[in-house]
Design a protein around this motif. Structure first.
Motif, PDB file in Angstrom:
ATOM      1  N   GLN A 120      30.146  26.403 -58.603  1.00 31.47           N
ATOM      2  CA  GLN A 120      29.552  25.078 -58.661  1.00 31.47           C
ATOM      3  C   GLN A 120      28.092  25.158 -59.090  1.00 31.47           C
ATOM      4  OE1 GLN A 120      30.220  23.293 -54.783  1.00 31.47           O
ATOM      5  NE2 GLN A 120      32.097  22.311 -55.496  1.00 31.47           N
ATOM      6  N   ARG A 121      27.633  24.063 -59.663  1.00 31.26           N
ATOM      7  CA  ARG A 121      26.219  23.989 -60.015  1.00 31.26           C
ATOM      8  C   ARG A 121      25.396  23.983 -58.729  1.00 31.26           C
ATOM      9  NH1 ARG A 121      24.371  19.770 -64.597  1.00 31.26           N
ATOM     10  NH2 ARG A 121      26.121  20.883 -65.557  1.00 31.26           N
ATOM     11  N   GLU A 122      24.312  24.755 -58.717  1.00 29.99           N
ATOM     12  CA  GLU A 122      23.497  24.873 -57.518  1.00 29.99           C
ATOM     13  C   GLU A 122      22.027  24.696 -57.859  1.00 29.99           C
ATOM     14  OE1 GLU A 122      23.802  28.792 -55.831  1.00 29.99           O
ATOM     15  OE2 GLU A 122      23.036  29.781 -57.623  1.00 29.99           O
ATOM     16  N   LEU A 123      21.297  24.216 -56.885  1.00 30.16           N
ATOM     17  CA  LEU A 123      19.857  24.058 -57.034  1.00 30.16           C
ATOM     18  C   LEU A 123      19.187  25.425 -57.080  1.00 30.16           C
ATOM     19  CD1 LEU A 123      17.236  22.288 -56.944  1.00 30.16           C
ATOM     20  CD2 LEU A 123      17.327  22.607 -54.456  1.00 30.16           C
ATOM     21  N   VAL A 124      18.288  25.600 -58.034  1.00 28.73           N
ATOM     22  CA  VAL A 124      17.468  26.809 -58.095  1.00 28.73           C
ATOM     23  C   VAL A 124      16.075  26.499 -57.540  1.00 28.73           C
ATOM     24  CG1 VAL A 124      16.418  28.527 -59.595  1.00 28.73           C
ATOM     25  CG2 VAL A 124      18.718  27.666 -60.105  1.00 28.73           C
ATOM     26  N   ALA A 125      15.449  25.457 -58.077  1.00 27.55           N
ATOM     27  CA  ALA A 125      14.108  25.090 -57.633  1.00 27.55           C
ATOM     28  C   ALA A 125      13.843  23.646 -58.015  1.00 27.55           C
ATOM     29  CB  ALA A 125      13.056  25.996 -58.273  1.00 27.55           C
ATOM     30  N   SER A 126      13.080  22.979 -57.181  1.00 29.02           N
ATOM     31  CA  SER A 126      12.665  21.620 -57.506  1.00 29.02           C
ATOM     32  C   SER A 126      11.251  21.395 -56.991  1.00 29.02           C
ATOM     33  CB  SER A 126      13.609  20.576 -56.903  1.00 29.02           C
ATOM     34  OG  SER A 126      13.525  20.577 -55.500  1.00 29.02           O
ATOM     35  N   ILE A 127      10.540  20.502 -57.663  1.00 30.33           N
ATOM     36  CA  ILE A 127       9.170  20.166 -57.268  1.00 30.33           C
ATOM     37  C   ILE A 127       9.062  18.653 -57.199  1.00 30.33           C
ATOM     38  CG2 ILE A 127       6.717  20.405 -57.778  1.00 30.33           C
ATOM     39  CD1 ILE A 127       7.311  22.756 -59.513  1.00 30.33           C
ATOM     40  N   THR A 128       8.569  18.165 -56.074  1.00 33.92           N
ATOM     41  CA  THR A 128       8.389  16.723 -55.922  1.00 33.92           C
ATOM     42  C   THR A 128       7.142  16.274 -56.668  1.00 33.92           C
ATOM     43  OG1 THR A 128       7.032  16.900 -53.953  1.00 33.92           O
ATOM     44  CG2 THR A 128       9.424  16.881 -53.634  1.00 33.92           C
ATOM     45  N   SER A 129       6.950  14.969 -56.730  1.00 34.52           N
ATOM     46  CA  SER A 129       5.789  14.425 -57.418  1.00 34.52           C
ATOM     47  C   SER A 129       4.486  14.814 -56.732  1.00 34.52           C
ATOM     48  CB  SER A 129       5.885  12.906 -57.496  1.00 34.52           C
ATOM     49  OG  SER A 129       6.036  12.357 -56.198  1.00 34.52           O
ATOM     50  N   SER A 130       4.559  15.136 -55.452  1.00 39.54           N
ATOM     51  CA  SER A 130       3.363  15.563 -54.718  1.00 39.54           C
ATOM     52  C   SER A 130       3.108  17.052 -54.841  1.00 39.54           C
ATOM     53  CB  SER A 130       3.494  15.187 -53.235  1.00 39.54           C
ATOM     54  OG  SER A 130       4.577  15.868 -52.655  1.00 39.54           O
ATOM     55  N   GLY A 131       4.020  17.763 -55.513  1.00 40.77           N
ATOM     56  CA  GLY A 131       3.821  19.188 -55.737  1.00 40.77           C
ATOM     57  C   GLY A 131       4.529  20.093 -54.744  1.00 40.77           C
ATOM     58  N   SER A 132       5.283  19.526 -53.846  1.00 35.87           N
ATOM     59  CA  SER A 132       6.022  20.330 -52.880  1.00 35.87           C
ATOM     60  C   SER A 132       7.236  20.963 -53.561  1.00 35.87           C
ATOM     61  CB  SER A 132       6.478  19.456 -51.712  1.00 35.87           C
ATOM     62  OG  SER A 132       7.257  20.204 -50.810  1.00 35.87           O
ATOM     63  N   ALA A 133       7.343  22.297 -53.429  1.00 47.23           N
ATOM     64  CA  ALA A 133       8.414  23.025 -54.103  1.00 47.23           C
ATOM     65  C   ALA A 133       9.478  23.479 -53.114  1.00 47.23           C
ATOM     66  CB  ALA A 133       7.841  24.223 -54.835  1.00 47.23           C
ATOM     67  N   ASN A 134      10.706  23.469 -53.586  1.00 42.88           N
ATOM     68  CA  ASN A 134      11.845  23.905 -52.796  1.00 42.88           C
ATOM     69  C   ASN A 134      12.651  24.895 -53.626  1.00 42.88           C
ATOM     70  OD1 ASN A 134      13.808  23.893 -50.683  1.00 42.88           O
ATOM     71  ND2 ASN A 134      15.072  22.536 -51.916  1.00 42.88           N
ATOM     72  N   TYR A 135      13.001  26.037 -53.035  1.00 48.21           N
ATOM     73  CA  TYR A 135      13.713  27.081 -53.760  1.00 48.21           C
ATOM     74  C   TYR A 135      15.002  27.469 -53.036  1.00 48.21           C
ATOM     75  CZ  TYR A 135       9.302  27.821 -56.236  1.00 48.21           C
ATOM     76  OH  TYR A 135       8.169  27.659 -57.000  1.00 48.21           O
ATOM     77  N   ALA A 136      15.983  27.872 -53.816  1.00 55.46           N
ATOM     78  CA  ALA A 136      17.175  28.467 -53.231  1.00 55.46           C
ATOM     79  C   ALA A 136      16.782  29.782 -52.571  1.00 55.46           C
ATOM     80  CB  ALA A 136      18.231  28.712 -54.307  1.00 55.46           C
ATOM     81  N   ASP A 137      17.425  30.112 -51.461  1.00 57.79           N
ATOM     82  CA  ASP A 137      17.094  31.349 -50.761  1.00 57.79           C
ATOM     83  C   ASP A 137      17.229  32.564 -51.667  1.00 57.79           C
ATOM     84  OD1 ASP A 137      18.507  30.349 -47.540  1.00 57.79           O
ATOM     85  OD2 ASP A 137      16.543  29.976 -48.432  1.00 57.79           O
ATOM     86  N   VAL A 161      16.482  33.011 -54.670  1.00 61.45           N
ATOM     87  CA  VAL A 161      15.440  33.223 -55.684  1.00 61.45           C
ATOM     88  C   VAL A 161      14.038  33.217 -55.096  1.00 61.45           C
ATOM     89  CG1 VAL A 161      16.942  32.116 -57.392  1.00 61.45           C
ATOM     90  CG2 VAL A 161      15.091  30.785 -56.330  1.00 61.45           C
ATOM     91  N   LYS A 162      13.912  32.948 -53.815  1.00 58.53           N
ATOM     92  CA  LYS A 162      12.590  32.917 -53.195  1.00 58.53           C
ATOM     93  C   LYS A 162      11.881  34.243 -53.380  1.00 58.53           C
ATOM     94  CE  LYS A 162      13.411  29.419 -49.627  1.00 58.53           C
ATOM     95  NZ  LYS A 162      13.582  29.158 -48.172  1.00 58.53           N
ATOM     96  N   GLY A 163      10.616  34.167 -53.760  1.00 56.93           N
ATOM     97  CA  GLY A 163       9.826  35.361 -53.981  1.00 56.93           C
ATOM     98  C   GLY A 163       9.968  35.937 -55.379  1.00 56.93           C
ATOM     99  N   ARG A 164      10.946  35.446 -56.138  1.00 58.20           N
ATOM    100  CA  ARG A 164      11.147  35.965 -57.495  1.00 58.20           C
ATOM    101  C   ARG A 164      10.927  34.892 -58.558  1.00 58.20           C
ATOM    102  NH1 ARG A 164      16.076  37.514 -59.022  1.00 58.20           N
ATOM    103  NH2 ARG A 164      17.191  36.124 -57.601  1.00 58.20           N
ATOM    104  N   PHE A 165      11.282  33.665 -58.245  1.00 59.75           N
ATOM    105  CA  PHE A 165      11.160  32.562 -59.200  1.00 59.75           C
ATOM    106  C   PHE A 165      10.026  31.638 -58.768  1.00 59.75           C
ATOM    107  CE2 PHE A 165      15.864  32.338 -60.771  1.00 59.75           C
ATOM    108  CZ  PHE A 165      15.824  33.703 -61.031  1.00 59.75           C
ATOM    109  N   THR A 166       9.340  31.088 -59.765  1.00 61.28           N
ATOM    110  CA  THR A 166       8.286  30.117 -59.494  1.00 61.28           C
ATOM    111  C   THR A 166       8.426  28.942 -60.462  1.00 61.28           C
ATOM    112  OG1 THR A 166       6.760  31.861 -58.790  1.00 61.28           O
ATOM    113  CG2 THR A 166       5.811  29.719 -59.323  1.00 61.28           C
ATOM    114  N   ALA A 167       8.514  27.753 -59.908  1.00 63.72           N
ATOM    115  CA  ALA A 167       8.599  26.536 -60.719  1.00 63.72           C
ATOM    116  C   ALA A 167       7.226  25.874 -60.788  1.00 63.72           C
ATOM    117  CB  ALA A 167       9.613  25.577 -60.118  1.00 63.72           C
TER     118      ALA A 167
END
Length: 119
Positions: free
Chosen positions: A44-61, A63-69
């Motif tokens: 299934q399609r899964e979330l990798v990373a997202s950033i809100t309009s306020s700049g808060s970032a959320n990452y899949a476990d 990819v944490k520490g390896r990916f930066t959005a």
């Protein structure tokens, strides 16, 4: 009409890096979040990373520490820097915009870009 154009996918060896970029065009109001999803074959399609309009970032476990959005609100662009890539990161990566207009939520998707990590 809103269009999302992705670039930067390709083939890389394990441990390598890639940078994905996404540029949105068209009229988009009230963006809630911009980010990246991925879909591997048979999964299934899964979330990798997202950033809100306020700049808060959320990452899949995974990819944490390896990916930066990162995103540029003025240009409506969102990038994904991927380091220490693993074969499990192989997938089609999709840019996503989550917005709300007139109380209606809209999800916009790019066409996808292939990322292949060889072992």
């Amino acid at each position: 009409q809103v269009q999302l154009v992705e670039s930067g996918g390709g083939l890389v060896q394990a441990g390598g890096s890639l940078r994905l970029s996404c540029a949105a065009s068209g009229r988009i109001f009230s963006i809630n979040a911009m980010g990246w999803y991925r879909q591997a074959p048979g999964k299934q399609r899964e979330l990798v990373a997202s950033i809100t309009s306020s700049g808060s970032a959320n990452y899949a476990d995974s990819v944490k520490g390896r990916f930066t959005a990162s995103r540029d609100n003025a240009k409506n662009t969102v990038d994904l820097q991927m380091n220490s890539l693993k074969p499990d990161d192989t997938a089609v990566y999709y840019c996503n915009i989550d917005s709300t207009t007139g109380g209606v939520r809209n999800l916009y998707w790019g066409q996808g870009t292939q990322v292949t990590v060889s072992s």
